[in-house]
Design an enzyme around this catalytic site. Structure first.
Site, PDB file in Angstrom:
ATOM      1  N   LEU A   1       0.891  -1.163   0.000  1.00 32.90           N
ATOM      2  CA  LEU A   1       0.000   0.000   0.000  1.00 32.90           C
ATOM      3  C   LEU A   1       0.924   1.207   0.000  1.00 32.90           C
ATOM      4  O   LEU A   1       2.000   1.172   0.618  1.00 32.90           O
ATOM      5  CB  LEU A   1      -0.874   0.013   1.260  1.00 32.90           C
ATOM      6  CG  LEU A   1      -1.955  -1.072   1.363  1.00 32.90           C
ATOM      7  CD1 LEU A   1      -2.721  -0.948   2.680  1.00 32.90           C
ATOM      8  CD2 LEU A   1      -2.936  -0.986   0.188  1.00 32.90           C
ATOM      9  N   ASP A   2       0.512   2.280  -0.668  1.00 29.83           N
ATOM     10  CA  ASP A   2       1.332   3.500  -0.663  1.00 29.83           C
ATOM     11  C   ASP A   2       1.492   3.994   0.770  1.00 29.83           C
ATOM     12  O   ASP A   2       0.666   3.692   1.641  1.00 29.83           O
ATOM     13  CB  ASP A   2       0.650   4.603  -1.488  1.00 29.83           C
ATOM     14  CG  ASP A   2       0.512   4.204  -2.949  1.00 29.83           C
ATOM     15  OD1 ASP A   2       1.295   3.354  -3.417  1.00 29.83           O
ATOM     16  OD2 ASP A   2      -0.394   4.757  -3.608  1.00 29.83           O
ATOM     17  N   LYS A   3       2.510   4.822   0.967  1.00 29.79           N
ATOM     18  CA  LYS A   3       2.770   5.340   2.322  1.00 29.79           C
ATOM     19  C   LYS A   3       1.529   6.052   2.886  1.00 29.79           C
ATOM     20  O   LYS A   3       1.209   5.939   4.065  1.00 29.79           O
ATOM     21  CB  LYS A   3       3.971   6.295   2.266  1.00 29.79           C
ATOM     22  CG  LYS A   3       4.427   6.760   3.614  1.00 29.79           C
ATOM     23  CD  LYS A   3       5.672   7.611   3.494  1.00 29.79           C
ATOM     24  CE  LYS A   3       5.943   8.289   4.827  1.00 29.79           C
ATOM     25  NZ  LYS A   3       6.984   9.311   4.717  1.00 29.79           N
TER      26      LYS A   3
END
Ligand code: URA
Length: 243
Positions: free
Chosen positions: A105-107
């Site tokens: 998942l993106d930051k």
């Protein structure tokens, strides 16, 4: 044979001992396998064997661990990083296990992330051939429309070699917000069957809008429980994953 492991490993997993302590206990004759004293740490045992330490029967620790995490924003989906916090900082450390997040998942993305040491399961969940559905809740700047629903259904050109596979866009609400109603915000659920880099953000961008908040709600059979707070995790049993 499958499901077999060395007696010292069994003992350290099941009895929560360091491997060196486990070896010592075996050599000291404190361990019995099927009621017979066993002094070799290399002896292979399986779940069918009854292993005891100092007369106490030990249960085999589960082979793999599975943490279902509600990832907060601000953490990298990585196992380690020099300067930033990673999702592994949020689950218990166990040096005997090589834990890793299943996919990324993106930051700034929140929500369901599975952390495990079960490489086979990770492979099955991530394999493009398996088309595992991933559903996200997104807050979008701009008005999502019926045309967008159709475009998502048909697959979108997001600048890769191939268009995306058909995806489902469900519009929950479209509202004017901000003090003077200057912003139109849409709340949507998006289900994709691939795991391309920044896929949801790029699909929304391809229809001329912008994701400003993103949270994963489910991945295949796994759902984010309503009562799991951000940064909290729940340990799952293999049988609960059904994949
Ligand atoms: N799609 C994105 O754009 N970001 C994520 O973190 C997950 C899916």
């Amino acid at each position: 044979m499958e499901g077999q492991l060395r007696l010292d490993r069994f003992l350290s997993d099941a009895g929560q001992l360091a491997r060196s302590e486990a070896k010592k206990a075996i050599r000291q004759g404190r361990v019995r396998v099927n009621d017979i004293s066993e002094k070799s740490p290399e002896r292979k045992v399986s779940e069918k064997d009854v292993v005891s330490l100092d007369g106490r029967v030990l249960k085999m620790a589960p082979d793999f661990v599975y943490y279902l995490l509600n990832k907060p924003a601000g953490y990298l989906s990585a196992t380690q990083d020099k300067s930033q916090q990673t999702v592994l900082d949020l689950v218990p450390h166990d040096k005997r296990r090589d834990l890793f997040p299943v996919g990324r998942l993106d930051k700034d993305t929140e929500g369901l992330l599975l952390i495990t040491d079960d490489g086979g399961l990770a492979h099955r969940l991530l394999s493009p051939a398996n088309h595992v559905d991933k559903t996200y809740y997104a807050l979008v700047r701009g008005a999502m429309t019926r045309e967008d629903v159709k475009a998502f259904q048909e697959g979108l050109d997001i600048g890769d070699e191939k268009p995306t596979l058909p995806a489902e866009l469900k519009i929950l609400s479209v509202k004017r917000e901000g003090q003077a109603g200057e912003d139109t915000l849409s709340r949507v659920e998006i289900t994709v069957r691939e795991g391309r880099f920044h896929q949801v953000k790029r699909m929304v961008m391809a229809v001329g809008k912008e994701v400003i908040y993103l949270k994963r709600l489910s991945m295949g059979p796994l759902m984010l429980p309503d009562d799991l707070a951000e940064g909290e995790f729940r340990q799952l049993l293999r049988e609960e994953i059904l994949f």
